[in-house]
Design an enzyme around this catalytic site. Structure first.
Site, PDB file in Angstrom:
ATOM      1  N   HIS A 118       0.891  -1.372   0.061  1.00  0.00           N
ATOM      2  CA  HIS A 118      -0.087   0.234   0.076  1.00  0.00           C
ATOM      3  C   HIS A 118       1.366   1.239   0.321  1.00  0.00           C
ATOM      4  O   HIS A 118       2.086   0.743  -0.093  1.00  0.00           O
ATOM      5  CB  HIS A 118      -0.979  -0.277   0.865  1.00  0.00           C
ATOM      6  CG  HIS A 118      -0.396   0.167   2.879  1.00  0.00           C
ATOM      7  ND1 HIS A 118       0.787  -0.960   3.126  1.00  0.00           N
ATOM      8  CD2 HIS A 118      -0.963   1.154   3.284  1.00  0.00           C
ATOM      9  CE1 HIS A 118       0.622  -0.532   4.116  1.00  0.00           C
ATOM     10  NE2 HIS A 118       0.607   0.267   4.414  1.00  0.00           N
ATOM     11  N   HIS A 140       0.911   4.216   2.402  1.00  0.00           N
ATOM     12  CA  HIS A 140       1.723   4.998   2.762  1.00  0.00           C
ATOM     13  C   HIS A 140       2.831   4.796   3.271  1.00  0.00           C
ATOM     14  O   HIS A 140       3.928   4.178   2.837  1.00  0.00           O
ATOM     15  CB  HIS A 140       0.674   3.635   4.369  1.00  0.00           C
ATOM     16  CG  HIS A 140      -0.272   4.233   4.936  1.00  0.00           C
ATOM     17  ND1 HIS A 140      -1.043   3.004   6.114  1.00  0.00           N
ATOM     18  CD2 HIS A 140      -0.191   5.246   4.671  1.00  0.00           C
ATOM     19  CE1 HIS A 140      -2.168   4.149   5.880  1.00  0.00           C
ATOM     20  NE2 HIS A 140      -2.336   4.879   5.172  1.00  0.00           N
ATOM     21  N   ASP A 165       5.553   4.864   5.473  1.00  0.00           N
ATOM     22  CA  ASP A 165       6.446   3.608   5.989  1.00  0.00           C
ATOM     23  C   ASP A 165       6.528   2.408   5.087  1.00  0.00           C
ATOM     24  O   ASP A 165       7.395   1.452   5.621  1.00  0.00           O
ATOM     25  CB  ASP A 165       6.159   3.820   6.843  1.00  0.00           C
ATOM     26  CG  ASP A 165       5.184   2.489   7.608  1.00  0.00           C
ATOM     27  OD1 ASP A 165       3.851   3.152   6.986  1.00  0.00           O
ATOM     28  OD2 ASP A 165       4.543   1.497   8.092  1.00  0.00           O
ATOM     29  N   HIS A 166       5.556   2.325   3.883  1.00  0.00           N
ATOM     30  CA  HIS A 166       5.948   1.077   3.399  1.00  0.00           C
ATOM     31  C   HIS A 166       6.675   1.541   1.714  1.00  0.00           C
ATOM     32  O   HIS A 166       6.354   0.755   0.793  1.00  0.00           O
ATOM     33  CB  HIS A 166       4.902   0.741   2.822  1.00  0.00           C
ATOM     34  CG  HIS A 166       4.591  -0.055   4.138  1.00  0.00           C
ATOM     35  ND1 HIS A 166       4.191  -1.813   4.318  1.00  0.00           N
ATOM     36  CD2 HIS A 166       3.561   0.409   5.193  1.00  0.00           C
ATOM     37  CE1 HIS A 166       3.892  -1.815   5.648  1.00  0.00           C
ATOM     38  NE2 HIS A 166       4.052  -0.922   6.360  1.00  0.00           N
ATOM     39  N   HIS A 188      -7.379  -2.479   6.027  1.00  0.00           N
ATOM     40  CA  HIS A 188      -6.431  -1.332   6.365  1.00  0.00           C
ATOM     41  C   HIS A 188      -6.956   0.638   6.535  1.00  0.00           C
ATOM     42  O   HIS A 188      -8.528   0.125   5.775  1.00  0.00           O
ATOM     43  CB  HIS A 188      -5.127  -1.472   5.889  1.00  0.00           C
ATOM     44  CG  HIS A 188      -3.867  -0.237   6.630  1.00  0.00           C
ATOM     45  ND1 HIS A 188      -4.031  -0.634   7.704  1.00  0.00           N
ATOM     46  CD2 HIS A 188      -2.791   0.044   5.784  1.00  0.00           C
ATOM     47  CE1 HIS A 188      -2.994   0.089   8.543  1.00  0.00           C
ATOM     48  NE2 HIS A 188      -1.961   0.992   6.788  1.00  0.00           N
TER      49      HIS A 188
HETATM   50 ZN   LIG Z   1       3.007   0.051   8.003  1.00  0.00          ZN
HETATM   51 ZN   LIG Z   2      -0.481   1.470   6.934  1.00  0.00          ZN
END
Ligand SMILES: [Zn+2]
Ligand SMILES: [Zn+2]
Length: 251
Positions: free
Chosen positions: A60, A62, A64-65, A139
């Site tokens: 996804h 976000h 942090d990814h 999520h």
């Molecule tokens: Zn995450």
């Molecule tokens: Zn996430």
């Protein structure tokens, strides 16, 4: 199949854990799943040349990814490697090209292809002897879990998710399920997993999945790792592993 956890942390900085990233190598050919901040440096620390990576799966969007994905494209371009295929959920193409469009001098010289996937999609990434299928995670934004199937083994990566049937069904008969475990047991959370919410659902799958590796730890998880294993052991027959940055697993 060799699996290296590049980053096992989240958006909040922690000592020893950078943001999300898992490297899967098939007979030495690497495929990267997620590319959060810190992952580009971890690729080097894992002994892999970043220019070998031209295929990335995103669970996804976000930060942090995905935060290091543009940095990877740039690092590769600087070293003469310009082609890249990025698989991700709906919205990936706009996200990536909106950002790359701010750096026209890079955009003009690279050949980045985005392939958006929806739950249920199956594909073979170019240049790999590996089939991949997707399922919907639960999520706050569209998120995909991936199952990677090759002659060397089968693994599932949950992405960020609440424990859910679609992801666990995807993992049936897999050798390894890499599942997020953001917070300690007993914490009330949505969009993420705790050992208690996962163990409740895992009972039905207790002997249907080979091993379980937990990752994506918030700082709140520190000190609760053993408790997580204890909670899950009661409802799961296979080995339970806690991921660390640069930890290797071989199938
Ligand atoms: Zn995450
Ligand atoms: Zn996430």
């Amino acid at each position: 199949m060799e699996i290296t956890f590049l980053g096992t942390g989240v958006a909040i900085p922690q000592k020893g854990r950078v943001q999300s990233g898992v490297l899967v190598e098939f007979e030495e050919k690497p495929l990267l799943i997620d590319c959060g901040s810190g992952v580009l440096n971890r690729i080097l620390e894992a002994g892999v040349r970043h220019t070998e990576i031209d295929t990335v799966l995103l669970s996804h969007l976000h930060l942090d990814h995905v935060a290091d994905l543009l940095c990877l494209v740039k690092a590769n371009w600087l070293m003469g490697k310009t082609d890249m295929r990025v698989y991700g959920p709906e919205g990936t193409e706009d996200w990536l090209f909106d950002l790359l469009g701010l750096y026209e001098y890079i955009l003009e010289e690279v050949d980045v292809k985005v392939i958006e996937c929806s739950p249920g999609k199956e594909f073979v990434p170019e240049g790999f002897d590996c089939e991949i299928s997707c399922a919907a995670a639960v999520h706050s934004v569209p998120t995909l879990a991936y199952r990677l199937m090759s002659g060397e083994g089968e693994i599932v990566y949950s992405g960020d998710t609440e424990p859910c049937r679609d992801v666990l069904d995807l993992a049936v008969e897999a050798d390894l399920l890499i599942h997020e475990c953001s917070f300690p047991a007993g914490m009330k959370v949505t969009n993420h997993t705790t050992p208690s919410t996962l163990s409740d659902m895992l009972d039905e799958y207790r002997d249907e999945i080979g091993s379980l590796c937990l990752t994506h730890f918030y700082p709140e998880m520190r000190g609760h790792e053993r408790e997580a294993i204890y909670r899950l052991k009661g409802n799961f027959d296979g080995e339970i592993i806690l991921a660390e940055d640069l930890m290797n697993l071989e199938l």
